[in-house]
Design a protein around this motif. Structure first.
Motif, short mmCIF file in Angstrom:
data_model
loop_
_atom_site.label_atom_id
_atom_site.label_comp_id
_atom_site.label_asym_id
_atom_site.label_seq_id
_atom_site.Cartn_x
_atom_site.Cartn_y
_atom_site.Cartn_z
N THR A 182 -12.91 -1.05 -1.73
CA THR A 182 -11.90 -0.77 -0.73
C THR A 182 -10.53 -1.07 -1.32
OG1 THR A 182 -13.38 -1.29 1.11
CG2 THR A 182 -11.01 -1.32 1.56
N ILE A 183 -9.65 -0.07 -1.28
CA ILE A 183 -8.29 -0.22 -1.79
C ILE A 183 -7.34 0.04 -0.64
CG2 ILE A 183 -6.56 0.56 -3.45
CD1 ILE A 183 -10.17 1.44 -4.07
N ALA A 184 -6.45 -0.90 -0.38
CA ALA A 184 -5.48 -0.75 0.72
C ALA A 184 -4.08 -1.00 0.19
CB ALA A 184 -5.81 -1.72 1.85
N THR A 185 -3.11 -0.29 0.75
CA THR A 185 -1.72 -0.44 0.34
C THR A 185 -0.88 -1.02 1.48
OG1 THR A 185 -1.33 1.87 0.97
CG2 THR A 185 -1.75 1.41 -1.35
N ASP A 186 0.15 -1.76 1.11
CA ASP A 186 1.06 -2.35 2.07
C ASP A 186 2.27 -1.44 2.28
OD1 ASP A 186 -0.47 -4.66 2.45
OD2 ASP A 186 0.39 -5.61 0.65
N LEU A 187 3.21 -1.92 3.04
CA LEU A 187 4.43 -1.18 3.30
C LEU A 187 5.17 -0.91 2.00
CD1 LEU A 187 6.15 -0.22 5.77
CD2 LEU A 187 7.43 -2.34 5.52
N ALA A 188 5.60 0.35 1.82
CA ALA A 188 6.35 0.78 0.65
C ALA A 188 5.59 0.57 -0.66
CB ALA A 188 7.70 0.07 0.58
N ASN A 207 -0.98 6.63 -0.62
CA ASN A 207 0.36 6.36 -0.10
C ASN A 207 0.39 5.02 0.61
OD1 ASN A 207 3.04 6.81 0.40
ND2 ASN A 207 2.76 8.56 1.76
N GLU A 208 1.58 4.60 1.04
CA GLU A 208 1.73 3.31 1.70
C GLU A 208 0.92 3.23 3.00
OE1 GLU A 208 5.61 2.59 3.19
OE2 GLU A 208 5.72 4.44 4.32
N LEU A 209 0.58 2.00 3.38
CA LEU A 209 -0.14 1.72 4.62
C LEU A 209 -1.38 2.60 4.77
CD1 LEU A 209 2.93 1.34 7.02
CD2 LEU A 209 1.59 -0.48 5.94
#
Length: 301
Positions: free
Chosen positions: A98-104, A120-122
């Protein structure tokens, strides 16, 4: 009782009370238990089930020598490591990444077949690497661009529908009750609400408020990959929300005309330029209080 039978039952953690007594009476019972304990170092699971009994038995054939020397000890630890690693790989065969991105934040993921995903973000991407050769399937929340290597069917599951391809470049957006699939190369298939539609290169599919439509595009890749946010007849409130998200800032405004619409773009790496691109066409002014706060006024204020 037959030793092989007892070992298989032990590996399945399925020994009866009588069988457990017979197993513990085996000459090698202590070593088998030691291997199982060592395997726990590799995984959080407490009950290891290993179908390959023959592989285990072959590692133990030379462990019965009564004389102890340094070579015997080294071999013993090597056997424990090999069996432990085998158990680890088996126990984690169904694990998911599982790969997750934060804001910006954006993230590049290379899949086991060398397909590439730009997240992309979020957003969040989940897939199983161990079974990837047989089933190229992943789950997406948010937005991602896919550059898929040719091969077996490639499925992207979202809360709104499924995107299916064999090898192509496409973008999937799933936010704010909007499901958008844009195809840049090849052909993709979108399944949603018991319906199926084909999206060829140079076009996009949008599902919004239960209404689906297709349209043509004139770009070679998503604007967000170029660190740009692009809008067409968007409300000024939506544009400012996107600006807040990209720059992690707070915007206060005294805009009196709530009907202002914006068509244009702003960049993601220069706040001053981004504010100019938004405010000047709309007849607004802005003031950067600090790196975290911006005030926007009507031009006449």
């Amino acid at each position: 009782m037959d030793k092989e039978y007892l070992l298989k039952k032990w590996l399945d953690n399925n020994l009866s009370e009588a069988e457990a007594e017979a197993f513990n009476a085996l000459d090698d019972a202590k070593l088998y238990n030691e291997i199982a304990e060592e395997a726990q170092r590799f995984s959080g699971h407490h009950h290891a089930k290993v179908p390959a009994f023959e592989a285990l038995e072959s590692q133990l054939q030379n462990k019965k020598a009564s004389s102890i020397n340094w070579m015997n000890i080294a071999s013993r630890f090597a056997a424990v490591f090999v069996i432990g690693l085998t158990l680890f790989l088996f126990l984690n065969r169904d694990n998911t990444n599982t790969i997750a991105t934060d804001l910006a934040q954006k993230e590049t993921i290379t899949l086991p077949d060398n397909s590439r995903v730009e997240l992309n973000e979020l957003s969040q991407l989940t897939y199983s690497p161990s079974n990837w050769e047989n089933e190229r399937t992943l789950n997406l929340k948010g937005e991602a661009f896919f550059d898929v290597e040719k091969g077996k069917q490639f499925d992207v599951n979202t809360e709104f529908g499924k995107v299916t391809v064999l090898g192509t470049e496409f973008n999937v957006f799933t936010k704010d009750s909007i499901f958008k699939v844009t195809c840049y190369e090849g052909l993709v298939q979108v399944s949603y609400n018991d319906a199926v539609t084909k999206v060829p290169a140079g076009s996009e599919f949008i599902l919004k408020s239960g209404t689906a439509k297709k349209s043509n595009i004139a770009i070679a890749e998503p604007y967000w990959l170029k660190n740009m946010s692009v809008f067409k007849d968007a409300s000024v409130q939506a544009v400012l929300l996107e600006l807040e998200s990209q720059y992690n800032i707070t915007i206060t405004d005294s805009i009196t005309a709530n009907t202002l619409r914006f068509t244009g773009a702003f960049e993601h790496d220069n706040l001053n330029n981004a504010l100019k691109a938004i405010t000047q066409p709309l007849g607004l002014t802005y003031e950067i209080i600090n790196n975290k706060e911006v005030v926007i006024h009507n031009a006449k204020d």
